[in-house]
Scaffold this motif. Sequence first.
Motif, PDB file in Angstrom:
ATOM      1  N   CYS A  28       2.947  19.686  -9.722  1.00  0.00           N
ATOM      2  CA  CYS A  28       2.073  20.120  -8.623  1.00  0.00           C
ATOM      3  C   CYS A  28       1.155  21.259  -9.054  1.00  0.00           C
ATOM      4  O   CYS A  28      -0.009  21.324  -8.641  1.00  0.00           O
ATOM      5  CB  CYS A  28       2.911  20.552  -7.422  1.00  0.00           C
ATOM      6  SG  CYS A  28       3.829  19.214  -6.626  1.00  0.00           S
ATOM      7  N   ASP A  29       1.668  22.151  -9.894  1.00  0.00           N
ATOM      8  CA  ASP A  29       0.867  23.300 -10.327  1.00  0.00           C
ATOM      9  C   ASP A  29      -0.332  22.892 -11.176  1.00  0.00           C
ATOM     10  O   ASP A  29      -1.304  23.654 -11.287  1.00  0.00           O
ATOM     11  CB  ASP A  29       1.738  24.283 -11.122  1.00  0.00           C
ATOM     12  CG  ASP A  29       2.701  25.051 -10.227  1.00  0.00           C
ATOM     13  OD1 ASP A  29       2.491  25.044  -8.995  1.00  0.00           O
ATOM     14  OD2 ASP A  29       3.663  25.644 -10.756  1.00  0.00           O
ATOM     15  N   CYS A  30      -0.282  21.702 -11.773  1.00  0.00           N
ATOM     16  CA  CYS A  30      -1.435  21.220 -12.546  1.00  0.00           C
ATOM     17  C   CYS A  30      -2.677  21.096 -11.664  1.00  0.00           C
ATOM     18  O   CYS A  30      -3.803  21.079 -12.170  1.00  0.00           O
ATOM     19  CB  CYS A  30      -1.125  19.871 -13.188  1.00  0.00           C
ATOM     20  SG  CYS A  30       0.124  19.928 -14.491  1.00  0.00           S
ATOM     21  N   GLU A  31      -2.463  21.004 -10.362  1.00  0.00           N
ATOM     22  CA  GLU A  31      -3.583  20.906  -9.423  1.00  0.00           C
ATOM     23  C   GLU A  31      -4.421  22.178  -9.436  1.00  0.00           C
ATOM     24  O   GLU A  31      -5.583  22.178  -9.016  1.00  0.00           O
ATOM     25  CB  GLU A  31      -3.047  20.652  -8.011  1.00  0.00           C
ATOM     26  CG  GLU A  31      -4.090  20.280  -6.978  1.00  0.00           C
ATOM     27  CD  GLU A  31      -4.694  18.906  -7.210  1.00  0.00           C
ATOM     28  OE1 GLU A  31      -5.744  18.623  -6.607  1.00  0.00           O
ATOM     29  OE2 GLU A  31      -4.129  18.123  -8.002  1.00  0.00           O
ATOM     30  N   LEU A  32      -3.844  23.269  -9.940  1.00  0.00           N
ATOM     31  CA  LEU A  32      -4.531  24.561  -9.930  1.00  0.00           C
ATOM     32  C   LEU A  32      -5.495  24.732 -11.098  1.00  0.00           C
ATOM     33  O   LEU A  32      -6.159  25.762 -11.203  1.00  0.00           O
ATOM     34  CB  LEU A  32      -3.493  25.698  -9.963  1.00  0.00           C
ATOM     35  CG  LEU A  32      -2.469  25.699  -8.815  1.00  0.00           C
ATOM     36  CD1 LEU A  32      -1.448  26.813  -9.023  1.00  0.00           C
ATOM     37  CD2 LEU A  32      -3.164  25.848  -7.467  1.00  0.00           C
ATOM     38  N   VAL A  33      -5.568  23.737 -11.984  1.00  0.00           N
ATOM     39  CA  VAL A  33      -6.490  23.813 -13.120  1.00  0.00           C
ATOM     40  C   VAL A  33      -7.916  23.984 -12.599  1.00  0.00           C
ATOM     41  O   VAL A  33      -8.375  23.228 -11.746  1.00  0.00           O
ATOM     42  CB  VAL A  33      -6.396  22.539 -13.990  1.00  0.00           C
ATOM     43  CG1 VAL A  33      -7.492  22.530 -15.050  1.00  0.00           C
ATOM     44  CG2 VAL A  33      -5.032  22.457 -14.645  1.00  0.00           C
ATOM     45  N   THR A  34      -8.617  24.983 -13.102  1.00  0.00           N
ATOM     46  CA  THR A  34      -9.950  25.291 -12.557  1.00  0.00           C
ATOM     47  C   THR A  34     -11.028  25.397 -13.628  1.00  0.00           C
ATOM     48  O   THR A  34     -12.110  25.886 -13.368  1.00  0.00           O
ATOM     49  CB  THR A  34      -9.917  26.623 -11.781  1.00  0.00           C
ATOM     50  OG1 THR A  34      -9.444  27.661 -12.655  1.00  0.00           O
ATOM     51  CG2 THR A  34      -9.016  26.527 -10.568  1.00  0.00           C
ATOM     52  N   GLY A  38     -11.924  20.485 -15.146  1.00  0.00           N
ATOM     53  CA  GLY A  38     -10.675  20.490 -14.394  1.00  0.00           C
ATOM     54  C   GLY A  38     -10.199  19.115 -13.975  1.00  0.00           C
ATOM     55  O   GLY A  38      -9.006  18.840 -13.993  1.00  0.00           O
ATOM     56  N   LYS A  42      -6.537  18.266 -15.559  1.00  0.00           N
ATOM     57  CA  LYS A  42      -5.286  18.274 -14.799  1.00  0.00           C
ATOM     58  C   LYS A  42      -4.521  16.968 -14.976  1.00  0.00           C
ATOM     59  O   LYS A  42      -3.288  16.958 -15.008  1.00  0.00           O
ATOM     60  CB  LYS A  42      -5.547  18.554 -13.323  1.00  0.00           C
ATOM     61  CG  LYS A  42      -6.208  17.449 -12.534  1.00  0.00           C
ATOM     62  CD  LYS A  42      -6.324  17.839 -11.064  1.00  0.00           C
ATOM     63  CE  LYS A  42      -7.003  16.745 -10.253  1.00  0.00           C
ATOM     64  NZ  LYS A  42      -7.146  17.127  -8.826  1.00  0.00           N
ATOM     65  N   ARG A  85       4.354  17.698  -0.953  1.00  0.00           N
ATOM     66  CA  ARG A  85       3.110  17.985  -1.676  1.00  0.00           C
ATOM     67  C   ARG A  85       3.014  17.109  -2.924  1.00  0.00           C
ATOM     68  O   ARG A  85       1.942  16.606  -3.271  1.00  0.00           O
ATOM     69  CB  ARG A  85       3.067  19.464  -2.059  1.00  0.00           C
ATOM     70  CG  ARG A  85       1.768  19.882  -2.728  1.00  0.00           C
ATOM     71  CD  ARG A  85       1.583  21.390  -2.716  1.00  0.00           C
ATOM     72  NE  ARG A  85       0.387  21.753  -3.456  1.00  0.00           N
ATOM     73  CZ  ARG A  85       0.393  22.310  -4.663  1.00  0.00           C
ATOM     74  NH1 ARG A  85       1.536  22.587  -5.261  1.00  0.00           N
ATOM     75  NH2 ARG A  85      -0.732  22.604  -5.278  1.00  0.00           N
ATOM     76  N   THR A 314      -5.142  22.300   2.521  1.00  0.00           N
ATOM     77  CA  THR A 314      -5.521  23.680   2.827  1.00  0.00           C
ATOM     78  C   THR A 314      -4.858  24.107   4.133  1.00  0.00           C
ATOM     79  O   THR A 314      -5.077  23.465   5.164  1.00  0.00           O
ATOM     80  CB  THR A 314      -7.055  23.806   2.989  1.00  0.00           C
ATOM     81  OG1 THR A 314      -7.697  23.175   1.886  1.00  0.00           O
ATOM     82  CG2 THR A 314      -7.468  25.263   3.050  1.00  0.00           C
TER      83      THR A 314
END
Length: 368
Positions: A28-34, A38, A42, A85, A314
């Motif tokens: 799930c944290d891979c979604e935070l790649v910015t 990105g 991800k 999630r 969100t």
Amino acid sequence: MIGQLRHSAIRNFKDKYGLAKAVIGVFCDCELVTDDEGFDSKFSYRMPFYTVLDGLWKIEEYKKEIVKLSVEALEEMAQQPLFLRFISLLIDDTNSMMGKSMETFQEIRTTELKTELTDEDKEKLDKLYRQAYSYVGLSQETLYLFGLLSQGCQPLFADPTLVTRIAEMANFFTNMLVGKNRKMLKVKDPKKINFRPIDMVKSLALLYVNMADFENWNKAVCADERAFSMGMIEEGGKILLNSRIPSAEVVGAKFNELTLVLQDYIDEEIDFEEEPPDEFCDPIMGSLMEDPVELPRSGAILCRNTIARQLLVTPIDPFNRQPLSLDEVIPRQDLKEKIKEWKREQREKYSKTSAQRPQAELEDAPMD
């Protein structure tokens, strides 16, 4: 030897629940790649996790812990739990990767249909095939994972928060793989991109078969006017039965049997003769609400499923951008009852109209 040691270490790891949860958490944290790339990055980061999750699922102790996470998610839906999630992101990944795959297939076909290829065309094709290899690989992995998880996480998949999204995703891609437009997926060198449509159909069929005992699922599948058809199920079953792959043939036989189950739900679907009042419709989706709720600060009323999906992405009220969690929404039981009554009246009208049709047809029939 190294592989055996790793497998032994994982199997003997004491906190199996913690490890399973950590793997899903990092996924799930891979979604935070910015970074600037990105979107592709991800998915590149997530790719190894499909193999890891497949491996964990095949170890019974870990499978039980993953199923436990799905059960906990059902009990904590208002808190937007990790596993919820995870499934939501898995749906998004599947839609994104399959969409990218289709776009790339179309570009490849368009280029390959040219009478004569220039050096630039050949270079473009080489690049497109490399892209397709990545996109198709990820698509196959996500669908495979849905097939696996549907063997233990069915109650979560059937929850109103997820069921429509998963059913519509499954319908759309099954239709694309077995429907009349599947010729759009043909390229000159499918082996070059490791495209295995039989495996993808099998994964989707497993999802349908494993979910067949859940009424919510069957209703969601049959209510999807965009993509669902009984012919899709029949064709998918036929493709699997003719695959000469024993495991696919078994799934194909079960897939074909779904026509009997789903027919009952198709018969339940009716077209209301009147448009529902605006107050009965979800302001975002435009569809008739099943479980209306009011957002506490904006006062907006919409379907619980709609706001639940929004909050997974969100945690804010989409109408005033204020912070919001699912446990804050206010059930509108009064409106729910009004909608039920309106639907009941519409069904009665439909029944009367249907009963009158045969008589009207007889009266209009020509005399011998």
